[in-house]
Design an enzyme around this catalytic site. Structure first.
Site, PDB file in Angstrom:
ATOM      1  N   TYR A 292       0.868  -1.183   0.000  1.00 40.47           N
ATOM      2  CA  TYR A 292       0.000   0.000   0.000  1.00 40.47           C
ATOM      3  C   TYR A 292       0.906   1.234   0.000  1.00 40.47           C
ATOM      4  O   TYR A 292       0.872   2.078   0.879  1.00 40.47           O
ATOM      5  CB  TYR A 292      -0.975  -0.006   1.183  1.00 40.47           C
ATOM      6  CG  TYR A 292      -2.275   0.638   0.794  1.00 40.47           C
ATOM      7  CD1 TYR A 292      -3.139   0.008  -0.097  1.00 40.47           C
ATOM      8  CD2 TYR A 292      -2.629   1.896   1.262  1.00 40.47           C
ATOM      9  CE1 TYR A 292      -4.320   0.610  -0.498  1.00 40.47           C
ATOM     10  CE2 TYR A 292      -3.805   2.506   0.868  1.00 40.47           C
ATOM     11  CZ  TYR A 292      -4.651   1.859  -0.011  1.00 40.47           C
ATOM     12  OH  TYR A 292      -5.808   2.455  -0.414  1.00 40.47           O
TER      13      TYR A 292
ATOM     14  N   HIS B 290       7.613   5.256   0.917  1.00 42.18           N
ATOM     15  CA  HIS B 290       8.219   3.994   0.464  1.00 42.18           C
ATOM     16  C   HIS B 290       9.088   4.240  -0.783  1.00 42.18           C
ATOM     17  O   HIS B 290      10.195   3.704  -0.895  1.00 42.18           O
ATOM     18  CB  HIS B 290       7.133   2.989   0.080  1.00 42.18           C
ATOM     19  CG  HIS B 290       6.268   2.519   1.212  1.00 42.18           C
ATOM     20  ND1 HIS B 290       4.924   2.841   1.297  1.00 42.18           N
ATOM     21  CD2 HIS B 290       6.542   1.743   2.286  1.00 42.18           C
ATOM     22  CE1 HIS B 290       4.420   2.275   2.372  1.00 42.18           C
ATOM     23  NE2 HIS B 290       5.358   1.604   2.998  1.00 42.18           N
TER      24      HIS B 290
ATOM     25  N   GLN C  58      12.162   0.552  15.017  1.00 42.43           N
ATOM     26  CA  GLN C  58      12.426  -0.571  14.098  1.00 42.43           C
ATOM     27  C   GLN C  58      13.828  -0.439  13.496  1.00 42.43           C
ATOM     28  O   GLN C  58      14.581  -1.416  13.425  1.00 42.43           O
ATOM     29  CB  GLN C  58      11.360  -0.559  13.002  1.00 42.43           C
ATOM     30  CG  GLN C  58      11.647  -1.450  11.822  1.00 42.43           C
ATOM     31  CD  GLN C  58      10.464  -1.487  10.869  1.00 42.43           C
ATOM     32  OE1 GLN C  58       9.468  -2.121  11.150  1.00 42.43           O
ATOM     33  NE2 GLN C  58      10.553  -0.793   9.742  1.00 42.43           N
TER      34      GLN C  58
ATOM     35  N   ARG D 280      -1.398   3.434   6.971  1.00 43.84           N
ATOM     36  CA  ARG D 280      -2.553   3.468   7.876  1.00 43.84           C
ATOM     37  C   ARG D 280      -3.325   4.783   7.795  1.00 43.84           C
ATOM     38  O   ARG D 280      -4.455   4.853   8.300  1.00 43.84           O
ATOM     39  CB  ARG D 280      -2.110   3.195   9.315  1.00 43.84           C
ATOM     40  CG  ARG D 280      -1.694   1.745   9.527  1.00 43.84           C
ATOM     41  CD  ARG D 280      -1.466   1.415  10.988  1.00 43.84           C
ATOM     42  NE  ARG D 280      -1.358  -0.013  11.211  1.00 43.84           N
ATOM     43  CZ  ARG D 280      -0.203  -0.699  11.316  1.00 43.84           C
ATOM     44  NH1 ARG D 280       0.946  -0.062  11.226  1.00 43.84           N
ATOM     45  NH2 ARG D 280      -0.221  -2.001  11.512  1.00 43.84           N
TER      46      ARG D 280
END
Ligand code: AMP
Length: 302
Positions: A32, A37, A153, A187
């Site tokens: 998505y 990205h 992360q 999200r």
């Protein structure tokens, strides 16, 4: 762009590419895709000869009460965007291939995953590091790019790579934001129009704290209070945490005397969003970006 769905085939491709002396850049994603990205793909291209992006919604990093089933998916569009961005290979495994019957090995990074998001999501980072390690063995990259947006992360992956002596360079890529400053996230697609407006409180909270630090404030409680106030003033928002931490160890700090991570997790309605910035007394590119975002937000840009 080549599409590879099979693990062995991906490994053979990586072996052949390495044998030709080409450097492989890798961008793992859950799909998505948005401009954030794609900026990672750009970074990978800058560092390497060929770029692999993976698209895998990893069930092991979702808690039992989280949004695995409704996580947004659009593989066709993702493939088109990656191809247009010049990605060499899209690796698209399925969950049964990644976690066949009998799968029982995990990798856990212990300390840096305890606080921040790890406090409310105790199984999340174990799922992340396990899948990232698997993907590294499958794609065999020289360089892997991760977004600073998911700061914890990035720190956990760096720790794993260092602790396990993996010969992979980890590159952290800056947060890409919407015109009003909201950090791009898959999200964000969950947000209603009213929630989308409300979600600005994350970047506004960061900007309020950054402005205070720029004026010379070093007291952690006052700095956190400035960020929290912006978020608690927003009726659709519920703060999970606002924390000041050392950017390398992620240990909490109570004063801001050196560059310090301010990390937030906030529910906007049912959607959990995260954002962060590095607070510093010096004027930084990031600080100026936050200021600009706050101004744009005040003007109502989206
Ligand atoms: P995800 O698909 O959410 O797992 O994200 C895949 C990668 O994209 C991770 O390394 C994220 O940190 C990164 N990423 C997500 N959002 C952004 C953003 N707004 N800017 C830069 N990188 C991002």
């Amino acid at each position: 762009m080549e599409l590879i769905t099979d693990i062995r085939q991906m490994q053979r491709w990586a072996d052949a590419t390495r044998a030709q002396g080409q450097r492989i850049g890798f961008v793992p994603t859950m799909g998505y895709l948005h401009a954030g990205h794609l900026s990672l793909v750009g970074q990978a291209q800058r560092h390497c000869d060929v770029t692999v992006a993976s698209l895998f919604v990893n069930p092991r990093q979702f808690g039992s009460n989280e949004d695995l089933d409704c996580y947004p998916r659009d593989v066709k569009r993702d493939a088109r965007l990656l191809s247009e961005a010049g990605t060499t290979v899209l690796f698209l495994p399925d969950a049964r291939m990644m976690y066949p019957d009998g799968f029982q090995t995990t990798v856990e990074v212990e300390q840096v995953t305890r606080g921040l998001c790890g406090a409310a999501r105790p199984t999340h980072f174990g799922g992340v590091t396990t899948v990232v390690l698997k993907l590294f063995h499958i794609v065999k990259p020289h360089v892997a790019v991760f977004g600073i947006k998911d700061f914890q992360q990035l720190v956990a992956v760096r720790r794993m790579v260092s602790d396990l002596n993996m010969d992979i360079e980890i590159v952290g890529a800056p947060i890409v934001r919407e015109p009003d400053g909201l950090a791009m996230s898959s999200r964000n697609a969950y947000l209603s129009t009213a929630e989308r407006q409300a979600a600005r409180c994350l970047v506004e909270g960061l900007a309020a704290a950054a402005a205070l630090v720029q004026r010379g404030e070093t007291d952690g409680l006052r700095i956190l209070a400035a960020a929290r106030r912006v978020i608690t003033d927003e009726p659709l928002a519920r703060l999970e945490y606002a924390t000041l931490a050392d950017p390398e160890t992620l240990e909490e700090v109570s004063t801001v005397c050196a560059p310090t991570l301010l990390a937030l997790a906030v529910y906007i309605g049912k959607t959990r969003l995260i954002d962060n910035c590095i607070l510093s007394r010096e004027s930084t590119v990031e600080g100026r970006r936050l200021e600009a975002a706050r101004d744009a937000s005040a003007r109502g840009a989206t």
